[in-house]
Design a protein around this motif. Sequence first.
Motif, PDB file in Angstrom:
ATOM      1  N   VAL A   5       6.797  -8.012 -14.914  1.00  0.00           N
ATOM      2  CA  VAL A   5       6.906  -9.160 -14.016  1.00  0.00           C
ATOM      3  C   VAL A   5       6.851  -8.699 -12.562  1.00  0.00           C
ATOM      4  N   LEU A   6       7.631  -7.657 -12.251  1.00  0.00           N
ATOM      5  CA  LEU A   6       7.656  -7.137 -10.879  1.00  0.00           C
ATOM      6  C   LEU A   6       6.307  -6.548 -10.484  1.00  0.00           C
ATOM      7  N   THR A   7       5.658  -5.852 -11.417  1.00  0.00           N
ATOM      8  CA  THR A   7       4.351  -5.254 -11.126  1.00  0.00           C
ATOM      9  C   THR A   7       3.310  -6.328 -10.851  1.00  0.00           C
ATOM     10  N   THR A   8       3.315  -7.381 -11.668  1.00  0.00           N
ATOM     11  CA  THR A   8       2.365  -8.475 -11.467  1.00  0.00           C
ATOM     12  C   THR A   8       2.620  -9.172 -10.134  1.00  0.00           C
ATOM     13  N   ALA A   9       3.890  -9.433  -9.839  1.00  0.00           N
ATOM     14  CA  ALA A   9       4.228 -10.063  -8.560  1.00  0.00           C
ATOM     15  C   ALA A   9       3.782  -9.184  -7.389  1.00  0.00           C
ATOM     16  N   MET A  10       3.973  -7.875  -7.523  1.00  0.00           N
ATOM     17  CA  MET A  10       3.565  -6.961  -6.460  1.00  0.00           C
ATOM     18  C   MET A  10       2.051  -6.983  -6.286  1.00  0.00           C
ATOM     19  N   ALA A  11       1.313  -7.010  -7.389  1.00  0.00           N
ATOM     20  CA  ALA A  11      -0.146  -7.023  -7.310  1.00  0.00           C
ATOM     21  C   ALA A  11      -0.648  -8.294  -6.643  1.00  0.00           C
ATOM     22  N   ALA A  55       0.861  -1.185   0.000  1.00  0.00           N
ATOM     23  CA  ALA A  55       0.000   0.000   0.000  1.00  0.00           C
ATOM     24  C   ALA A  55       0.898   1.236   0.000  1.00  0.00           C
ATOM     25  N   GLY A  56       0.314   2.386  -0.360  1.00  0.00           N
ATOM     26  CA  GLY A  56       1.070   3.626  -0.270  1.00  0.00           C
ATOM     27  C   GLY A  56       1.669   4.095  -1.586  1.00  0.00           C
TER      28      GLY A  56
END
Length: 440
Positions: free
Chosen positions: A117-123, A11-12
Amino acid sequence: MNLLLDLAITAGPVVYAVYAVAFAVVVLLVLRRPGMRWTRRRWLTEAAAAAAAGAIVGVALTWILSDWLDLFGADLTLVVRVWIAVGFAAFGIAIVSMRRASWMRVVGSALALVLFVLTTAMAVNIDFGQYPTVRSALGISAIVDASSQPLPTTALVAVPTIADWVAPATMPKAGTLTTVPIPASESGFPARPGVVYLPPAALTANPPKLPVMVMMSGQPGSPQDPFITDKLQQSLDAYATAHDGLAPIVVAPDQLGDPTANPMCVDSPLGKSQSYLTVDVPNWIKANLNVIDDPHYWAIGGLSQGGTCSIQLGAAFPNIFGVILDASGEQYPRIGDAQMTADAAFGGSLARYEAAYPTNIMQQHGQYADTFAVFGVGSNDETFLPQVKTIYAAAQAAGMKSTYIEAQGSAHDSTTWSYVFAQGLQLIADHWSLSANKTG
């Protein structure tokens, strides 16, 4: 460096910034053709087709790994599935944009692929809440090591009882977390260092003897997870603040041996996890911590795989643990189908495997004279909710004084476990009369 490691990634501003950059990169890839050899219409058609193909691959791969092969041991929520599909759609655009493109475009598209890849993992992580900070995602602990800050020792003076306890003015405002090695002297289990929480009352010069909770992570997981990811430390500190610094001492041992391992809290060729948790850990606690030496004041709990362990061991060893806190545990331990599990840990015997089912352990034991159990699960956890209800009913039938908690609107995730731990702590403390005659 610590400021960077402690950035929140569930979050944030970091989350919004990553989403914004990823979206901007997708738009840029789509609007800018890979080269003059592509007409705009042809490129947009190719990009749309690649995105659709990527989304289909993502959905299919998720179904194969989660629903068919059951590699994750839990249902993935619709939110996770949508994010995976969106992520794979972006992968498709990045990959197709490398075709017949300049080397600069290829490099840029490759970097975009890493970002997606990083964005999907973060989501996905946001939905599960497993890694709240950069530090936790990298596996870097912020907990003090016992070698640099040893656990406090108790002075040889009269020890006050909980009922007689008066908090001194010099008592710390919050509890402490310390990483400690808990030797596997009897079991030989390859445990990682555990984590110990001491409430404010335990940090004073003349502390009372306190109840103890043995808490376990899920799998994959680490001993710090219940405190950090699932906010147990916050719940303990909040309880202590309202009750003159009193709260249970909590020990989180490593029941896995490795984040990817699942020895199922039994003694088997996979490791003597049961002996570690029922012999080595209790012996270490009694030798090193100021706890009440009475099963009534000893709890065992955990989340997911750790929740399964808690009802297994609590049911099998009421002479050690008089309290159980099972958050989203399974109906029985497993590492695949029944025969696969039996082959791995029970010499191929389905009968031996079934004897390790908590329901069968309770039936074999008979009525429990003094066991208090709390069971919790998320209302949207379609896989684990019926299993928890089955175990809860079996515990009631076996004479355990039991309570059921349902976290509304959450599933198999840290939101559920934070809620169950907070509510369960209050119920267990009341069972111990830890709040008797205290403020709050």
